[in-house]
Design an enzyme around this catalytic site. Sequence first.
Site, PDB file in Angstrom:
ATOM      1  N   CYS A 159      -1.251  -9.865  -2.608  1.00 55.48           N
ATOM      2  CA  CYS A 159      -1.812 -11.126  -3.292  1.00 55.48           C
ATOM      3  C   CYS A 159      -0.945 -11.178  -4.387  1.00 55.48           C
ATOM      4  O   CYS A 159      -0.291 -10.347  -5.037  1.00 55.48           O
ATOM      5  CB  CYS A 159      -3.149 -11.061  -3.790  1.00 55.48           C
ATOM      6  SG  CYS A 159      -4.380 -10.567  -2.284  1.00 55.48           S
TER       7      CYS A 159
ATOM      8  N   ARG B 191       5.709 -11.907  -0.825  1.00 53.52           N
ATOM      9  CA  ARG B 191       4.831 -11.093  -1.094  1.00 53.52           C
ATOM     10  C   ARG B 191       3.767 -10.763   0.315  1.00 53.52           C
ATOM     11  O   ARG B 191       3.175  -9.972   0.544  1.00 53.52           O
ATOM     12  CB  ARG B 191       4.028 -10.825  -2.202  1.00 53.52           C
ATOM     13  CG  ARG B 191       4.837 -10.533  -3.578  1.00 53.52           C
ATOM     14  CD  ARG B 191       4.008 -10.756  -4.768  1.00 53.52           C
ATOM     15  NE  ARG B 191       2.967  -9.876  -4.933  1.00 53.52           N
ATOM     16  CZ  ARG B 191       2.925  -8.649  -5.801  1.00 53.52           C
ATOM     17  NH1 ARG B 191       4.233  -8.419  -6.098  1.00 53.52           N
ATOM     18  NH2 ARG B 191       2.065  -7.871  -5.905  1.00 53.52           N
TER      19      ARG B 191
ATOM     20  N   TRP C 206      -3.891 -12.645   0.264  1.00 50.71           N
ATOM     21  CA  TRP C 206      -3.720 -11.578   1.450  1.00 50.71           C
ATOM     22  C   TRP C 206      -4.988 -11.072   1.845  1.00 50.71           C
ATOM     23  O   TRP C 206      -5.786 -10.365   1.197  1.00 50.71           O
ATOM     24  CB  TRP C 206      -2.655 -10.609   1.354  1.00 50.71           C
ATOM     25  CG  TRP C 206      -2.026 -10.060   2.568  1.00 50.71           C
ATOM     26  CD1 TRP C 206      -1.202 -10.552   3.541  1.00 50.71           C
ATOM     27  CD2 TRP C 206      -2.522  -8.753   2.989  1.00 50.71           C
ATOM     28  NE1 TRP C 206      -1.034  -9.819   4.520  1.00 50.71           N
ATOM     29  CE2 TRP C 206      -1.742  -8.581   4.357  1.00 50.71           C
ATOM     30  CE3 TRP C 206      -3.381  -7.767   2.686  1.00 50.71           C
ATOM     31  CZ2 TRP C 206      -2.067  -7.473   5.039  1.00 50.71           C
ATOM     32  CZ3 TRP C 206      -3.542  -6.662   3.402  1.00 50.71           C
ATOM     33  CH2 TRP C 206      -2.897  -6.361   4.558  1.00 50.71           C
TER      34      TRP C 206
ATOM     35  N   ASN D 129      -6.085  -9.398  -7.804  1.00 49.42           N
ATOM     36  CA  ASN D 129      -5.386  -8.446  -6.988  1.00 49.42           C
ATOM     37  C   ASN D 129      -6.100  -6.852  -6.876  1.00 49.42           C
ATOM     38  O   ASN D 129      -6.334  -6.798  -7.741  1.00 49.42           O
ATOM     39  CB  ASN D 129      -4.000  -8.416  -7.172  1.00 49.42           C
ATOM     40  CG  ASN D 129      -3.296  -9.524  -6.985  1.00 49.42           C
ATOM     41  OD1 ASN D 129      -3.391 -10.565  -6.498  1.00 49.42           O
ATOM     42  ND2 ASN D 129      -1.910  -9.697  -7.532  1.00 49.42           N
ATOM     43  N   GLY D 130      -6.370  -6.669  -5.745  1.00 50.13           N
ATOM     44  CA  GLY D 130      -6.972  -5.177  -5.622  1.00 50.13           C
ATOM     45  C   GLY D 130      -8.032  -5.352  -4.792  1.00 50.13           C
ATOM     46  O   GLY D 130      -8.463  -6.181  -3.910  1.00 50.13           O
TER      47      GLY D 130
ATOM     48  N   GLU E  99      13.599   3.243  12.362  1.00 48.94           N
ATOM     49  CA  GLU E  99      13.478   2.076  11.541  1.00 48.94           C
ATOM     50  C   GLU E  99      13.899   0.903  12.305  1.00 48.94           C
ATOM     51  O   GLU E  99      13.398  -0.387  12.378  1.00 48.94           O
ATOM     52  CB  GLU E  99      14.514   2.288  10.685  1.00 48.94           C
ATOM     53  CG  GLU E  99      15.149   1.254   9.615  1.00 48.94           C
ATOM     54  CD  GLU E  99      13.752   0.698   8.640  1.00 48.94           C
ATOM     55  OE1 GLU E  99      13.860  -0.380   8.193  1.00 48.94           O
ATOM     56  OE2 GLU E  99      12.841   1.298   8.672  1.00 48.94           O
TER      57      GLU E  99
ATOM     58  N   LYS F 155      11.547  -2.683  12.439  1.00 52.65           N
ATOM     59  CA  LYS F 155      12.220  -4.069  12.307  1.00 52.65           C
ATOM     60  C   LYS F 155      11.856  -5.126  13.295  1.00 52.65           C
ATOM     61  O   LYS F 155      11.530  -6.179  12.943  1.00 52.65           O
ATOM     62  CB  LYS F 155      13.758  -4.116  11.942  1.00 52.65           C
ATOM     63  CG  LYS F 155      14.163  -3.281  10.624  1.00 52.65           C
ATOM     64  CD  LYS F 155      13.710  -4.204   9.503  1.00 52.65           C
ATOM     65  CE  LYS F 155      13.434  -3.202   8.379  1.00 52.65           C
ATOM     66  NZ  LYS F 155      12.113  -2.420   8.396  1.00 52.65           N
TER      67      LYS F 155
ATOM     68  N   GLU G 147       8.273  -5.613  13.593  1.00 50.05           N
ATOM     69  CA  GLU G 147       7.850  -6.663  12.095  1.00 50.05           C
ATOM     70  C   GLU G 147       7.978  -8.005  12.419  1.00 50.05           C
ATOM     71  O   GLU G 147       7.140  -8.778  12.098  1.00 50.05           O
ATOM     72  CB  GLU G 147       8.374  -5.758  11.144  1.00 50.05           C
ATOM     73  CG  GLU G 147       8.017  -4.734  10.403  1.00 50.05           C
ATOM     74  CD  GLU G 147       8.661  -4.482   9.123  1.00 50.05           C
ATOM     75  OE1 GLU G 147       8.170  -4.017   8.386  1.00 50.05           O
ATOM     76  OE2 GLU G 147       9.970  -4.226   9.239  1.00 50.05           O
TER      77      GLU G 147
ATOM     78  N   HIS H  20       9.499  13.644  28.625  1.00 49.82           N
ATOM     79  CA  HIS H  20       7.898  14.266  28.343  1.00 49.82           C
ATOM     80  C   HIS H  20       7.208  13.148  28.323  1.00 49.82           C
ATOM     81  O   HIS H  20       6.117  13.053  27.564  1.00 49.82           O
ATOM     82  CB  HIS H  20       8.016  14.884  26.914  1.00 49.82           C
ATOM     83  CG  HIS H  20       8.849  16.224  27.076  1.00 49.82           C
ATOM     84  ND1 HIS H  20       8.412  17.409  27.713  1.00 49.82           N
ATOM     85  CD2 HIS H  20      10.110  16.428  26.769  1.00 49.82           C
ATOM     86  CE1 HIS H  20       9.248  18.079  27.842  1.00 49.82           C
ATOM     87  NE2 HIS H  20      10.341  17.715  27.161  1.00 49.82           N
TER      88      HIS H  20
ATOM     89  N   LYS I 112       4.918  -7.660   1.591  1.00 49.98           N
ATOM     90  CA  LYS I 112       5.992  -7.079   0.861  1.00 49.98           C
ATOM     91  C   LYS I 112       5.617  -5.830   0.237  1.00 49.98           C
ATOM     92  O   LYS I 112       6.230  -4.912   0.318  1.00 49.98           O
ATOM     93  CB  LYS I 112       6.834  -8.098   0.024  1.00 49.98           C
ATOM     94  CG  LYS I 112       7.972  -7.471  -0.605  1.00 49.98           C
ATOM     95  CD  LYS I 112       8.981  -7.023   0.542  1.00 49.98           C
ATOM     96  CE  LYS I 112      10.483  -6.453   0.105  1.00 49.98           C
ATOM     97  NZ  LYS I 112      11.290  -6.066   1.129  1.00 49.98           N
TER      98      LYS I 112
END
Length: 610
Positions: free
Chosen positions: A2, A27, A75, A100-101, A483, A487, A490, A506, A605
Amino acid sequence: MCGIVGAVAQREVAPILLEGLRRLEYRGYDSAGIAVIGAAAQLERLRTPGKVAELAAAYQRQPVQGFTGIAHTRWATHGKPTEKNAHPHICANRVAVVHNGIIENHEALRATQKQQGFRFTSETDSEVIAHQIFHHLEQGDDLLEAVRRSCAAMQGAYALGVISSEAPDRLVAARLGSPLVIGIGIGEYFIASDVAALLPVTQRFIFLEDGDIADLSPSGMQVYDRDGKAVGRPESRSELSADAVERGEYRHYMLKEIYEQPRAVADTLEGRIHQGRVLEEAFGVGAGQIFDKVQGVHIIACGTSYHAGLIGRYWMESLAGIPCSVEVASEFRYRKPVVRNSSLIVTISQSGETADTLAGLQEARRLGFGQSLTICNVPESSLIRASDLTLLTRAGPEIGVASTKAFTTQLTALMLLTIVLGRRFSLSEQTERTLVCQLEHLPREIENVLQLDTQIRQLAERFADKQHALFLGRGAQYPVAMEGALKLKEISYIHAEAYPAGELKHGPLALIDADMPVVVVAPNNDLLEKLKSNMQEVSARGGMMLVFADQDAGVQTDATTTVLPVAPTEDCVAPIVFTVPLQLLAYHVAVLKGTDVDQPRNLAKSVTVE
């Protein structure tokens, strides 16, 4: 997560608040809102689900005007992304709050407030804050005291902006566990979750500490600590310009940030190397004495930063002979790790505000692990302030949710750390000079990889209709594969997994067919021949491979394999170089699929809540 913006001024604040929200869009959010105190000391509010552009359109249709206001991008955590759950929340048309939180005891507060006759209009935990503040105003407290007493009743994390029609020229801000900054103007003050939101109006900032409450008005400001004592917090001046967070000629922030990596890496190295040696002073005052006592390293991080930590572990153990462990921060804080004497706790974070990483550092301190160092991109962040030593990555503002230049600069910083710690273990002076030389050539090597952009864009078409992908690597390239897979998932929403190539037999071989592309990272190193054998396992089962291979690796294009040659790279910095084509691949696949590259769905973000 947020975003908060607030202002108390002697001019209309709504345009300032809306511009601040636009600058916080990176964000991640799903609704937006604004509230101001109008000329008749009445609260006026607009809220919309969706993007800030929709809120701005609502503002054009129904302007809200006033000199004091707050705004928010939400968010969703508690409650769906709907208008009724969007901030600001208002109680009795007298108090407006942005938050926020997470308020962990919101259910208990809600039950008490319902007994007191409060009516709830949202599903959020944040609405209890507005009711709690109003309750104390009704008891005769002024706005500052009402906020203070409300904060004392709340458990969890918060950054708050509060306005009231009873105090139309005041803005009260509070912070515990979530970032909040005050911007200083001439006869006006601002608050925001991030400096970037306020760059068009000021470059002077004060960063609130945990437990602080600030009382702002056009006539001045005062900050109080968690004990209610008036305190002075240092003022700093941001070196960022208002256009530092603009996209420029690039279609997306992510692409811009990919292309900024040569400069970002060069900036991270600048002033930290002299005559072939890494300067220990770059890590902070007294770094040498702290490093002398280190017997091991414990890295704590999340997401992309965790992948950087995994590569750092390879370097520290293989190059320097330093025992190193790497933890996902959200797991570390809830298990019972065995305390290792004289460990250096290394936290890695782009924002320096990642809630789990901050909590992990606090837990490590509580357990007595040792001294701490943070590798971070934001100089005024909470991790910077909480750590004994700091190495800034100097990547500059990173707006795209999918981290790119933050990752490569984190790796650069980890190599610098490996070198200075390795001097005390098995790293020779000659090896240090070799590694430093590799680092100094790194910006040019990244530039060379960026020249493959057109070819990668063409190859990305093979992924446009795929639902799954597999990434393979060995040694330090396995976290690079992790990574690359992150990406792709995402920003393109393709399910992607990474495996050490030696683990194919395996389990993952069961998935191989012509519809599941396999991406392979193949530098020219000691594990190359084993990697080639793993690639044969894929080829024999009809798998289609895209191989990013060192030009000298001897890997050839054939019926099942497409090779994209990467200029020869020194093995130690190869993880940094080979990361870049995987970033470009993910980017171009996402563009082809038409997703929101810079703000992928459901992601934020900076993850400032647990």
